[in-house]
Design a protein around this motif. Structure first.
Motif, PDB file in Angstrom:
ATOM      1  N   PRO A  44     -13.130  -0.008   7.211  1.00 25.23           N
ATOM      2  CA  PRO A  44     -13.007   1.126   6.295  1.00 25.23           C
ATOM      3  C   PRO A  44     -14.368   1.688   5.904  1.00 25.23           C
ATOM      4  CG  PRO A  44     -12.643  -0.941   5.128  1.00 25.23           C
ATOM      5  CD  PRO A  44     -12.703  -1.286   6.586  1.00 25.23           C
ATOM      6  N   SER A  45     -14.381   2.971   5.662  1.00 24.59           N
ATOM      7  CA  SER A  45     -15.592   3.618   5.154  1.00 24.59           C
ATOM      8  C   SER A  45     -15.599   3.512   3.635  1.00 24.59           C
ATOM      9  CB  SER A  45     -15.628   5.091   5.567  1.00 24.59           C
ATOM     10  OG  SER A  45     -15.558   5.212   6.969  1.00 24.59           O
ATOM     11  N   LEU A  46     -16.788   3.463   3.073  1.00 24.71           N
ATOM     12  CA  LEU A  46     -16.897   3.451   1.622  1.00 24.71           C
ATOM     13  C   LEU A  46     -16.629   4.857   1.103  1.00 24.71           C
ATOM     14  CD1 LEU A  46     -20.028   1.172   1.085  1.00 24.71           C
ATOM     15  CD2 LEU A  46     -17.611   0.552   0.996  1.00 24.71           C
ATOM     16  N   VAL A  47     -15.830   4.956   0.045  1.00 24.73           N
ATOM     17  CA  VAL A  47     -15.445   6.261  -0.485  1.00 24.73           C
ATOM     18  C   VAL A  47     -15.753   6.318  -1.974  1.00 24.73           C
ATOM     19  CG1 VAL A  47     -13.608   6.573   1.212  1.00 24.73           C
ATOM     20  CG2 VAL A  47     -13.075   5.530  -0.996  1.00 24.73           C
ATOM     21  N   ILE A  48     -15.937   7.526  -2.459  1.00 21.55           N
ATOM     22  CA  ILE A  48     -16.081   7.775  -3.894  1.00 21.55           C
ATOM     23  C   ILE A  48     -14.963   8.729  -4.294  1.00 21.55           C
ATOM     24  CG2 ILE A  48     -17.531   8.721  -5.723  1.00 21.55           C
ATOM     25  CD1 ILE A  48     -19.972   8.016  -4.034  1.00 21.55           C
ATOM     26  N   PRO A  49     -14.090   8.328  -5.225  1.00 20.45           N
ATOM     27  CA  PRO A  49     -12.992   9.218  -5.623  1.00 20.45           C
ATOM     28  C   PRO A  49     -13.519  10.556  -6.123  1.00 20.45           C
ATOM     29  CG  PRO A  49     -12.691   7.013  -6.538  1.00 20.45           C
ATOM     30  CD  PRO A  49     -14.070   7.050  -5.957  1.00 20.45           C
ATOM     31  N   ALA A  66       0.840  -1.201   0.000  1.00 26.26           N
ATOM     32  CA  ALA A  66       0.000   0.000   0.000  1.00 26.26           C
ATOM     33  C   ALA A  66       0.873   1.249   0.000  1.00 26.26           C
ATOM     34  CB  ALA A  66      -0.927  -0.012   1.214  1.00 26.26           C
ATOM     35  N   GLN A  67       1.931   1.223   0.810  1.00 24.58           N
ATOM     36  CA  GLN A  67       2.852   2.363   0.830  1.00 24.58           C
ATOM     37  C   GLN A  67       3.542   2.541  -0.517  1.00 24.58           C
ATOM     38  OE1 GLN A  67       5.291   1.535   4.406  1.00 24.58           O
ATOM     39  NE2 GLN A  67       4.427   3.425   5.222  1.00 24.58           N
ATOM     40  N   ILE A  68       3.888   1.425  -1.161  1.00 19.43           N
ATOM     41  CA  ILE A  68       4.525   1.504  -2.480  1.00 19.43           C
ATOM     42  C   ILE A  68       3.600   2.187  -3.479  1.00 19.43           C
ATOM     43  CG2 ILE A  68       5.220   0.070  -4.455  1.00 19.43           C
ATOM     44  CD1 ILE A  68       6.330  -1.925  -2.377  1.00 19.43           C
ATOM     45  N   SER A  69       2.300   1.914  -3.376  1.00 18.33           N
ATOM     46  CA  SER A  69       1.340   2.507  -4.320  1.00 18.33           C
ATOM     47  C   SER A  69       1.074   3.979  -4.035  1.00 18.33           C
ATOM     48  CB  SER A  69       0.018   1.731  -4.287  1.00 18.33           C
ATOM     49  OG  SER A  69      -0.670   1.972  -3.076  1.00 18.33           O
ATOM     50  N   GLY A  70       1.532   4.468  -2.863  1.00 16.13           N
ATOM     51  CA  GLY A  70       1.391   5.892  -2.568  1.00 16.13           C
ATOM     52  C   GLY A  70       0.293   6.247  -1.600  1.00 16.13           C
ATOM     53  N   ILE A  71      -0.271   5.259  -0.895  1.00 16.69           N
ATOM     54  CA  ILE A  71      -1.316   5.529   0.086  1.00 16.69           C
ATOM     55  C   ILE A  71      -0.849   5.025   1.456  1.00 16.69           C
ATOM     56  CG2 ILE A  71      -3.228   5.505  -1.566  1.00 16.69           C
ATOM     57  CD1 ILE A  71      -3.717   2.602  -0.895  1.00 16.69           C
ATOM     58  N   PRO A  72      -1.465   5.465   2.550  1.00 14.85           N
ATOM     59  CA  PRO A  72      -1.044   5.015   3.880  1.00 14.85           C
ATOM     60  C   PRO A  72      -1.131   3.494   4.032  1.00 14.85           C
ATOM     61  CG  PRO A  72      -2.464   6.932   4.054  1.00 14.85           C
ATOM     62  CD  PRO A  72      -2.498   6.516   2.621  1.00 14.85           C
ATOM     63  N   ALA A  73      -0.263   2.955   4.899  1.00 15.78           N
ATOM     64  CA  ALA A  73      -0.137   1.506   5.048  1.00 15.78           C
ATOM     65  C   ALA A  73      -1.442   0.835   5.453  1.00 15.78           C
ATOM     66  CB  ALA A  73       0.949   1.186   6.077  1.00 15.78           C
ATOM     67  N   VAL A  74      -2.272   1.500   6.252  1.00 14.03           N
ATOM     68  CA  VAL A  74      -3.493   0.870   6.744  1.00 14.03           C
ATOM     69  C   VAL A  74      -4.439   0.499   5.605  1.00 14.03           C
ATOM     70  CG1 VAL A  74      -4.769   3.020   7.068  1.00 14.03           C
ATOM     71  CG2 VAL A  74      -5.302   1.019   8.501  1.00 14.03           C
ATOM     72  N   ALA A 104      -9.055   5.852  -7.865  1.00 14.42           N
ATOM     73  CA  ALA A 104      -9.609   6.073  -9.207  1.00 14.42           C
ATOM     74  C   ALA A 104      -8.991   5.094 -10.200  1.00 14.42           C
ATOM     75  CB  ALA A 104      -9.350   7.512  -9.645  1.00 14.42           C
ATOM     76  N   ILE A 105      -7.673   4.879 -10.090  1.00 11.10           N
ATOM     77  CA  ILE A 105      -7.009   3.905 -10.963  1.00 11.10           C
ATOM     78  C   ILE A 105      -7.544   2.504 -10.685  1.00 11.10           C
ATOM     79  CG2 ILE A 105      -4.794   2.815 -11.510  1.00 11.10           C
ATOM     80  CD1 ILE A 105      -3.450   5.531 -10.963  1.00 11.10           C
ATOM     81  N   ALA A 106      -7.766   2.180  -9.399  1.00  6.80           N
ATOM     82  CA  ALA A 106      -8.326   0.868  -9.048  1.00  6.80           C
ATOM     83  C   ALA A 106      -9.718   0.691  -9.651  1.00  6.80           C
ATOM     84  CB  ALA A 106      -8.382   0.710  -7.528  1.00  6.80           C
ATOM     85  N   LEU A 107     -10.525   1.766  -9.606  1.00  6.71           N
ATOM     86  CA  LEU A 107     -11.872   1.698 -10.169  1.00  6.71           C
ATOM     87  C   LEU A 107     -11.821   1.466 -11.677  1.00  6.71           C
ATOM     88  CD1 LEU A 107     -14.936   1.953  -9.907  1.00  6.71           C
ATOM     89  CD2 LEU A 107     -14.671   4.437 -10.127  1.00  6.71           C
ATOM     90  N   GLY A 137       4.173  13.435 -10.814  1.00  7.96           N
ATOM     91  CA  GLY A 137       4.653  14.402  -9.830  1.00  7.96           C
ATOM     92  C   GLY A 137       3.768  14.509  -8.610  1.00  7.96           C
ATOM     93  N   ILE A 138       3.072  13.415  -8.264  1.00  8.78           N
ATOM     94  CA  ILE A 138       2.164  13.418  -7.112  1.00  8.78           C
ATOM     95  C   ILE A 138       2.878  12.782  -5.922  1.00  8.78           C
ATOM     96  CG2 ILE A 138      -0.011  12.536  -6.205  1.00  8.78           C
ATOM     97  CD1 ILE A 138      -1.079  12.558  -9.075  1.00  8.78           C
ATOM     98  N   ALA A 139       2.933  13.477  -4.814  1.00  4.49           N
ATOM     99  CA  ALA A 139       3.617  12.979  -3.621  1.00  4.49           C
ATOM    100  C   ALA A 139       2.822  11.841  -2.989  1.00  4.49           C
ATOM    101  CB  ALA A 139       3.802  14.110  -2.616  1.00  4.49           C
ATOM    102  N   ALA A 140       3.544  10.857  -2.454  1.00  2.00           N
ATOM    103  CA  ALA A 140       2.897   9.727  -1.787  1.00  2.00           C
ATOM    104  C   ALA A 140       2.108  10.206  -0.572  1.00  2.00           C
ATOM    105  CB  ALA A 140       3.948   8.699  -1.367  1.00  2.00           C
ATOM    106  N   GLU A 141       0.930   9.617  -0.382  1.00  2.00           N
ATOM    107  CA  GLU A 141       0.045   9.860   0.759  1.00  2.00           C
ATOM    108  C   GLU A 141      -0.488  11.290   0.804  1.00  2.00           C
ATOM    109  OE1 GLU A 141       1.327   8.237   4.505  1.00  2.00           O
ATOM    110  OE2 GLU A 141       2.540   6.685   3.536  1.00  2.00           O
ATOM    111  N   SER A 142      -0.366  12.015  -0.320  1.00  3.43           N
ATOM    112  CA  SER A 142      -0.945  13.359  -0.394  1.00  3.43           C
ATOM    113  C   SER A 142      -2.436  13.250  -0.724  1.00  3.43           C
ATOM    114  CB  SER A 142      -0.235  14.177  -1.474  1.00  3.43           C
ATOM    115  OG  SER A 142      -0.441  13.576  -2.757  1.00  3.43           O
ATOM    116  N   GLU A 143      -3.133  14.360  -0.683  1.00  2.08           N
ATOM    117  CA  GLU A 143      -4.560  14.357  -1.015  1.00  2.08           C
ATOM    118  C   GLU A 143      -4.772  13.916  -2.462  1.00  2.08           C
ATOM    119  OE1 GLU A 143      -6.617  17.931  -0.140  1.00  2.08           O
ATOM    120  OE2 GLU A 143      -6.003  17.998   1.970  1.00  2.08           O
ATOM    121  N   ALA A 144      -3.879  14.379  -3.349  1.00  2.00           N
ATOM    122  CA  ALA A 144      -3.997  13.994  -4.755  1.00  2.00           C
ATOM    123  C   ALA A 144      -3.816  12.489  -4.919  1.00  2.00           C
ATOM    124  CB  ALA A 144      -2.955  14.738  -5.594  1.00  2.00           C
ATOM    125  N   ALA A 145      -2.874  11.934  -4.177  1.00  2.00           N
ATOM    126  CA  ALA A 145      -2.646  10.488  -4.246  1.00  2.00           C
ATOM    127  C   ALA A 145      -3.865   9.729  -3.749  1.00  2.00           C
ATOM    128  CB  ALA A 145      -1.414  10.104  -3.424  1.00  2.00           C
TER     129      ALA A 145
END
Length: 719
Positions: A235-240, A39-47, A103-106, A89-97
């Protein structure tokens, strides 16, 4: 959508349940460090790796037709997404990430659903093992290089090879020696236990030791970075937020991820299914992958994939059904509800070591070594796919990998196996002239076998081979088309031109041994006159008869071989220098003698294990030799002779039984002689010549063994 869980549970036995539950718990425990790391490799928090190990796994289990495959957060999709963020150019674990990754997963899930609707599972057949192996290995090496700075107490690297090297050197300048010691120590322990006790879940122990080091020794106060703590709860359900996402980029990256997920998952699933004797519905597996990735997007996770490493572990622990995945998903949900407190105490170097260890198993060095030995072309394709990912990034790696797959297909089709055929005196078949020393072409006849479909890319090779084979005395050209199943219009026109050109030179041309489908295509392409003109014959023999060439055929034998053929009414196939073996030599080539010696040792070992050698009958001896009966009586005769020479390998307690074994061997060799005399009396002289040549050779190779055997024979068989 079709649910397949009940089909995978059909015929379920209650004795499977304890192993399925135990294996499911192990899968959840192992997934904690691995999923968090990816998960960290993909740019999102480990949890979010834990979030991706609940709902996506459960949905995959509902739709999958595989009994044992484990789904979850895995290396390849995480690397592609992480690489995409770096490129954008998107930083890991940023809001953009946090917007881009789900969105990519969807989009990956939607592309997979489209693949399901289009029956696209056949695409996987065009992605070769070298290409996929090189691509996955390149991704694994890239991620390992990304993780190395984290072992030294710095943030993960990003980019391609040169950029990753820069990150490693920068981390080395500000190294935290305690972090490096903990990371390398954990890695060494995991790799050591993997060899000594592969079933032992050492990664879980290492994770526990890491938490313990924080609680007892407070390593975080000495420069070791810890994971961020996580609140309990599902986890809560989210919509990108698509307003913050470049949809073209997300859809494009999603397509690449979908292709990799489909290819890697289907290839791996089919391997496990074949090994464990059950069938898959490949199209249904694409649907299962689509459902899993849409679920991953719904919880904000990165794309998910089939996990080879966790499936292998499941196989080791005896998991029998998707009940394992159900158990793993429920276990992970319970951990999120009641057991996330440990995460904030987990040292990053320890988690990094677990991830690197898992990635080391993904790098397919064994495949590279195998390809280097057996197929240099495929080895170079493997390396090209790997280096394209490593040096150019995962995006270009996917494109180059797919192109290389098609290049591999084209290379094989444009340079197919082909040979010129002749006859061995005394034989009715047609043999490859390049592989059979005593096969000779029929005088004035070219027999050419082409082992590939004829089309625009290889018809030139076909034509050049035939033209280069023409000699001054050539009167007939016969094509053995038994391996040709189709032709295209280019090949049809060229066949017509070849036949016309040969006809002008007074050479008859024939197409033989093919299926009726080729005749239909000849008519469809407007060259059906070849059939009416007699250029198409059902067999090579019919073509020879039509050309006025009747048996016995005059062979084009070089002068240096004429004397040998006069001495021997029947020629031999090559094996050793004296060409003693026949079918064995055909089956094993240059390894014929080695293989027959291994067979002898195997039979001797079986004799060791017979509890009462005195009860060994001739039928029992035949049973020991049964694996080799299909290779011909002449080969068996030599096998028996070699067994005699290895009688000294029998243990001392069987010394008194040598007489019985020698008698049975002699009796069997006598029966072989009788069989040859009854069925093929013309070969009897050849058998005697073979035996004489064999004795001469064995006298040179192992005189001591031959003398021992003669002594034993005189001693044990004199009465």
């Amino acid at each position: 959508m079709k649910l397949s869980l009940f089909s995978t549970l059909r015929g379920y036995r209650k004795e499977y349940l304890p192993k399925d539950i135990f294996s499911g718990i192990i899968m959840a425990a192992v997934s904690i460090p691995i999923s968090m790391g990816y998960a960290q490799i993909s740019g999102i928090p480990a949890v979010y790796g834990l979030y991706g190990s609940v709902l996506p796994i459960l949905l995959f289990a509902l739709f999958s037709t595989s009994r044992q495959f484990i789904f979850g957060v895995d290396a390849a999709p995480a690397a592609i997404v992480g690489g995409a963020l770096s490129t954008l150019g998107i930083a890991a674990e940023s809001e953009a990430a946090m917007d881009y990754v789900p969105a990519i997963a969807l989009f990956a899930g939607l592309w997979l659903f489209i693949f399901f609707l289009l029956h696209a599972d056949k695409i996987v057949d065009f992605i070769s093992t070298p290409v996929m192996g090189g691509f996955i290995s390149g991704i694994a090496v890239t991620i390992i290089l990304m993780q190395i700075p984290k072992l030294m107490g710095s943030p993960a690297g990003s980019g391609e090879l040169l950029e990753l090297a820069e990150h490693v050197f920068a981390a080395a300048k500000n190294i935290s020696w305690l972090s490096l010691f903990m990371g390398l120590g954990a890695l060494v322990l995991i790799r050591t236990f993997k060899k000594l006790a592969p079933k032992f879940p050492m990664a879980i122990v290492i994770m526990a030791l890491g938490v313990l080091s924080t609680v007892v020794f407070h390593v975080d106060e000495k420069g070791v970075v810890l994971l961020q703590s996580v609140e309990r709860g599902l986890p809560s359900l989210v919509i990108p937020d698509f307003g913050n996402v470049d949809l073209t980029q997300a859809a494009g990256r999603g397509l690449m991820v979908a292709v990799v997920i489909m290819a890697e998952t289907l290839l791996a699933e089919n391997t496990f299914a074949f090994r464990n004797d059950y069938k898959l519905n490949d199209r249904q597996e694409i649907l299962a992958c689509a459902a899993g990735n849409i679920a991953a997007a719904a919880v904000g996770c990165c794309p998910v994939n089939g996990s080879i490493s966790r499936t292998s572990l499941n196989e080791q622990y005896g998991g029998k059904s998707q009940a394992v995945s159900i158990t793993a998903g429920i276990t992970m949900a319970l951990i999120l509800l009641f057991g996330t407190g440990f995460i904030g105490y987990l040292p990053v170097p320890v988690l990094t070591a677990i991830v690197i260890s898992a990635l080391m198993d993904v790098v397919e060095t064994h495949l590279a070594v195998r390809l280097f030995k057996v197929s240099r072309t495929e080895f170079y394709i493997f390396m090209a796919a790997g280096f394209s990912v490593l040096c150019l990034g995962t995006i270009y790696g996917v494109i180059i990998g797919i192109l290389l797959s098609f290049v591999a297909v084209i290379l094989k089709a444009t340079n197919p196996p082909r040979s010129f055929r002749g006859m061995i005196p005394g034989r009715d078949a047609y043999f490859d002239l390049s592989k059979n020393r005593f096969a000779y072409p029929i005088k004035g006849v070219v027999i050419y076998r082409f082992s590939e479909n004829l089309f625009f890319a290889n018809i030139k090779i076909f034509q050049e081979d035939i033209e280069n084979s023409i000699q001054k005395d050539t009167r007939v050209v016969i094509v053995d088309a038994s391996a040709i199943n189709s032709i295209d219009v280019t090949a049809a026109d060229r066949l017509d031109a070849i036949s016309a050109s040969l006809k002008k030179r007074g050479i008859r041309f024939y197409l033989t041994e093919h299926s009726t489908q080729i005749n239909d295509q000849l008519r469809q392409f407007g060259i059906g006159h070849m059939i009416k003109d007699g250029m198409v014959r059902r067999t090579i023999l019919a073509a020879l008869h039509d050309a006025g060439i009747e048996a016995p055929y005059e062979l084009d034998v070089p002068k240096e071989d004429e004397t040998k053929l006069l001495r021997r009414s029947i020629a031999f196939l090559p094996a050793e220098e004296e060409n003693t073996l026949e079918e064995f030599a055909w089956a094993f080539g240059d390894d014929a003698v080695k293989e027959i010696e291994e067979s002898v040792h195997h039979i001797i070992e079986q004799l060791h294990q017979i509890p009462d050698i005195q009860r060994l009958s001739e039928e029992g001896l035949e049973e020991l030799l049964d694996n080799w009966h299909g290779l011909g009586v002449l080969d068996e005769d030599e096998l028996l002779r070699r067994i005699e020479l290895h009688m000294d390998e029998l243990p001392e307690e069987l010394t008194s039984d040598r007489k019985l074994i020698l008698q049975l061997l002699e009796k069997r060799r006598g029966k072989l002689k009788e069989k040859i005399l009854a069925e093929h009396p013309e070969v009897l002289e050849r058998l005697e010549q073979r035996r004489k040549k064999l004795e001469e050779r064995l006298e040179k190779q192992n005189p001591e063994a031959v003398q021992k055997w003669k002594h034993w024979k005189e001693e044990h068989l004199k009465d």
